[in-house]
Design an enzyme around this catalytic site. Structure first.
Site, PDB file in Angstrom:
ATOM      1  N   GLY A 199     105.331  93.521  17.110  1.00 36.49           N
ATOM      2  CA  GLY A 199     104.530  94.208  16.090  1.00 36.49           C
ATOM      3  C   GLY A 199     104.306  95.676  16.417  1.00 36.49           C
ATOM      4  O   GLY A 199     104.348  96.533  15.533  1.00 36.49           O
ATOM      5  N   THR A 200     104.084  95.978  17.675  1.00 32.92           N
ATOM      6  CA  THR A 200     103.802  97.369  18.061  1.00 32.92           C
ATOM      7  C   THR A 200     104.988  98.265  17.715  1.00 32.92           C
ATOM      8  O   THR A 200     104.821  99.344  17.121  1.00 32.92           O
ATOM      9  CB  THR A 200     103.501  97.453  19.574  1.00 32.92           C
ATOM     10  OG1 THR A 200     102.347  96.642  19.842  1.00 32.92           O
ATOM     11  CG2 THR A 200     103.228  98.875  20.011  1.00 32.92           C
TER      12      THR A 200
ATOM     13  N   SER B 123     105.064  89.905  13.733  1.00 28.94           N
ATOM     14  CA  SER B 123     105.272  89.688  15.164  1.00 28.94           C
ATOM     15  C   SER B 123     105.410  88.194  15.420  1.00 28.94           C
ATOM     16  O   SER B 123     104.609  87.400  14.930  1.00 28.94           O
ATOM     17  CB  SER B 123     104.066  90.250  15.930  1.00 28.94           C
ATOM     18  OG  SER B 123     104.123  89.864  17.274  1.00 28.94           O
ATOM     19  N   ALA B 124     106.411  87.816  16.224  1.00 26.67           N
ATOM     20  CA  ALA B 124     106.697  86.388  16.439  1.00 26.67           C
ATOM     21  C   ALA B 124     105.569  85.647  17.153  1.00 26.67           C
ATOM     22  O   ALA B 124     105.240  84.516  16.802  1.00 26.67           O
ATOM     23  CB  ALA B 124     108.000  86.239  17.234  1.00 26.67           C
ATOM     24  N   HIS B 125     104.957  86.312  18.161  1.00 27.09           N
ATOM     25  CA  HIS B 125     104.022  85.522  18.993  1.00 27.09           C
ATOM     26  C   HIS B 125     102.677  85.260  18.319  1.00 27.09           C
ATOM     27  O   HIS B 125     101.836  84.549  18.861  1.00 27.09           O
ATOM     28  CB  HIS B 125     103.856  86.147  20.381  1.00 27.09           C
ATOM     29  CG  HIS B 125     103.018  87.381  20.456  1.00 27.09           C
ATOM     30  ND1 HIS B 125     101.772  87.392  21.044  1.00 27.09           N
ATOM     31  CD2 HIS B 125     103.240  88.649  20.033  1.00 27.09           C
ATOM     32  CE1 HIS B 125     101.270  88.624  21.006  1.00 27.09           C
ATOM     33  NE2 HIS B 125     102.146  89.400  20.388  1.00 27.09           N
TER      34      HIS B 125
ATOM     35  N   ASN C 262      92.855  92.137  12.692  1.00 23.16           N
ATOM     36  CA  ASN C 262      92.918  91.267  13.869  1.00 23.16           C
ATOM     37  C   ASN C 262      91.559  90.946  14.467  1.00 23.16           C
ATOM     38  O   ASN C 262      91.374  89.890  15.059  1.00 23.16           O
ATOM     39  CB  ASN C 262      93.819  91.894  14.943  1.00 23.16           C
ATOM     40  CG  ASN C 262      93.538  93.357  15.146  1.00 23.16           C
ATOM     41  OD1 ASN C 262      93.763  94.167  14.244  1.00 23.16           O
ATOM     42  ND2 ASN C 262      93.031  93.723  16.303  1.00 23.16           N
TER      43      ASN C 262
ATOM     44  N   CYS D  81      94.921  94.090  23.881  1.00 25.21           N
ATOM     45  CA  CYS D  81      95.353  95.244  24.659  1.00 25.21           C
ATOM     46  C   CYS D  81      94.182  96.132  25.058  1.00 25.21           C
ATOM     47  O   CYS D  81      94.361  97.075  25.787  1.00 25.21           O
ATOM     48  CB  CYS D  81      96.414  96.030  23.905  1.00 25.21           C
ATOM     49  SG  CYS D  81      96.259  95.933  22.153  1.00 25.21           S
TER      50      CYS D  81
ATOM     51  N   GLN E 119      98.804  89.897  11.509  1.00 22.91           N
ATOM     52  CA  GLN E 119      97.775  88.838  11.532  1.00 22.91           C
ATOM     53  C   GLN E 119      97.679  88.101  10.205  1.00 22.91           C
ATOM     54  O   GLN E 119      96.824  87.231  10.042  1.00 22.91           O
ATOM     55  CB  GLN E 119      96.405  89.432  11.893  1.00 22.91           C
ATOM     56  CG  GLN E 119      96.328  89.989  13.299  1.00 22.91           C
ATOM     57  CD  GLN E 119      96.331  88.921  14.386  1.00 22.91           C
ATOM     58  OE1 GLN E 119      96.236  87.719  14.116  1.00 22.91           O
ATOM     59  NE2 GLN E 119      96.438  89.346  15.635  1.00 22.91           N
TER      60      GLN E 119
END
Ligand code: PLP
Length: 401
Positions: free
Chosen positions: A92-93, A218-220, A170, A344, A198
Site C-alpha cells: 500500500g505504501t 494492499s495484500a496483507h 485505518n 508504523c 482499509q
C-alpha cells in the site's frame, strides 16, 4: 546435516521466537493472518514455479507470466477494473507514493490536496512535495471523521493537480465520500486517488462507481502476504514512475515481479470478493456486541467516529484519563493484541493525527485504543477482549486486583 527442522527455522524455538501468549487478535487493521487458501497458492507457486522469470520467453518464464496475469485478472475483478489497469507494487505504501508523487509529477499544476486523516503513506509524499515548493492543502474532517466536502471543492477550484481521499480510515474506520470528491475532481480537471487499503474486502470497491483515477490496495490487509499491493491506474491517467528500469508493469513499476506474493494477492482478492457480504454482516454484529458491552460496562469509554458510516472491522475507543499505549501493553499481557493507531507509528509519542483532526485533545487522542476485527474473530474473542479490557482499565484506574 541435521534433520531437525527447527535448526533451519530461527522462529520455531529459542531466542527471538514470538511468545505464544496471544489468544485474541484484534489488530487486523495492522495486518491480517494469512488465509490458508492464500498460503496454499503461494506454496504451490514456490514449489512449481521457482525458476521462471515472467519476462523470459521459455516455458518456465511463460508459466510465471501466466500466474501473474491470472492474479492481475483477479485483482481487477475484485475492484471492477480492467486487468491492464492494475500495477503491482510492494504494498500500500508504494502504491500511495506512486499515485501521489507520480500524478503530481505528470501534471502541470503545482498544487495537491489530501484529507488530513490520510495514512502517512499519503501524507509523507505530500510533505515531500511541499518541501519541493508544491502547495499542499490538507482537507479537514468533522468530529466524526468525515471529510469536509466544501473544503475539497475549494481546493479543487484553486487548481489542484491531484486530490487523495481514502475510502476507509485505518484508525477509526470512517468511510469517506470518495465518489463525491471524484465528481468534483472530474469537473475541476484534477486526478483523483483513493487509498482503499482499509476498505478492500470490507466494503464493495468499484473503481467505476467511485469514479477514481487511481486506487491503492494492499495484500496483507485482506489475508494476503505482506509486501504485495497494487495501484489501479485508469486508462489514460498520466503518471510518472518513481523507479526506472525494465518494461515490467508498463514501466510504471519496473523490476522483476515478486511472483509468489502477486499470486497471494490475487488469491486473497478472490477470497475477499467471495466472502465480502457474509464477512461484513458477521463482523458488524460482532463489532456492535463489542461496543455495546464496552460502553455499558466501562465508565468514561467513548467510541470515536461512532455516528459516521464505518467499516465493520474497526472500533476506536477513548478511555477517559488513561494512556492508550499503557492500556494496549496491559491488554497484551492479558493475551489480547490491539493497537493505538497506525502500526508504523508504534513507540511514537505523537497522538493519532486522525483523532487530532477530528478535534480531540492530545490527551483524549492518547487515551484511545483501536480494536480491529477480522475474518477469524469469534464471539468468544469479543467476550474475552471485553473481560480483559475491564480488568486492565480497572487496574490502571487503581481499582483492580
Ligand atoms: N494505507 C492505509 C490506510 C493503511 O492502513 C496502510 C497500512 O497500515 C497503508 C496504506 C500501507 O500499506 P502497506 O503496509 O501495505 O505498505
Amino acid at each position: 546435516m541435521s534433520d531437525d527442522r527447527s535448526a533451519l527455522d530461527p522462529w520455531s524455538r529459542g531466542e527471538g521466537a514470538p511468545r505464544e501468549v496471544m489468544r485474541i487478535y484484534l489488530d487486523n487493521n495492522a495486518t491480517t493472518p494469512l488465509a490458508p487458501e492464500v498460503r496454499d497458492a503461494m506454496v504451490a507457486c514456490l514449489d512449481r514455479c521457482s525458476v521462471g522469470n515472467p519476462s523470459s520467453i521459455h516455458s518456465a518464464g511463460q508459466e510465471a507470466r501466466r500466474l501473474v496475469d491470472r492474479a492481475r485478472a483477479a485483482v481487477a475483478r475484485c475492484i471492477g477494473a480492467r486487468p491492464e489497469e492494475i500495477i503491482f507494487t510492494s504494498g500500500g505504501t508504494e502504491a500511495d507514493n506512486l499515485a501521489v508523487l507520480g500524478a503530481a509529477a505528470a501534471g502541470a499544476r503545482r498544487r495537491v490536496a489530501a484529507s488530513a486523516i490520510e495514512h502517512h503513506a499519503v501524507l509523507s509524499p505530500c510533505r515531500h512535495l511541499a518541501d519541493a515548493g508544491v502547495e499542499v492543502a490538507l482537507l479537514p474532517v468533522d468530529g466524526e471523521g468525515r471529510l469536509d466536502l466544501d473544503a475539497a471543492a475549494a481546493a479543487l477550484d484553486a487548481g489542484a493537480a491531484v486530490v487523495s481521499v481514502m475510502l476507509a480510515n485505518n484508525d477509526v474506520g470512517t468511510i469517506q465520500p470518495v465518489a463525491e470528491v471524484a465528481a468534483l475532481a472530474r469537473a475541476a480537471g484534477a486526478v483523483v486517488h483513493s487509498d482503499a487499503v482499509q476498505a478492500a474486502g470490507k466494503v464493495p470497491v468499484d473503481v467505476g462507481a467511485l469514479g477514481v483515477d487511481l486506487l491503492s490496495i494492499s495484500a496483507h490487509k485482506i489475508s494476503g502476504p505482506m509486501g504485495a499491493g497494487a495501484l489501479y491506474v485508469r486508462t489514460g491517467t498520466r503518471l510518472t514512475p518513481l523507479v526506472f528500469g525494465g518494461r515490467q508493469e508498463r514501466s510504471l513499476r519496473p523490476g522483476t515481479e515478486n511472483v509468489p506474493a502477486i499470486v497471494g494477492l490475487g488469491r486473497a482478492c478472490e477470497i475477499a470478493a467471495e466472502r465480502l457480504e457474509a464477512d461484513s454482516v458477521r463482523l458488524a454484529r460482532l463489532r456492535s456486541r463489542f461496543e455495546e458491552r464496552v460502553l455499558e460496562t466501562i465508565p468514561g469509554a467513548v467510541v470515536n467516529g461512532r455516528d459516521a458510516p464505518r467499516v465493520a472491522t474497526t472500533s476506536n475507543v477513548a478511555f477517559d484519563g488513561l494512556e492508550g499505549e499503557l492500556l494496549a501493553i496491559n491488554l497484551d499481557l492479558l493475551g489480547v493484541a490491539v493497537s493505538t493507531g497506525a502500526a508504523c507509528s508504534i513507540g511514537d509519542a505523537e497522538p493519532s493525527h486522525v483523532l487530532i483532526a477530528m478535534g480531540r485533545t492530545p490527551a483524549q487522542a492518547r487515551s484511545s485504543v483501536r480494536f480491529s476485527l477480522g475474518r477469524d474473530t469469534t464471539d468468544d474473542d469479543i467476550d474475552g477482549a471485553v473481560a480483559a479490557l475491564r480488568q486492565a482499565v480497572a487496574a490502571l484506574r487503581g481499582g483492580g486486583r
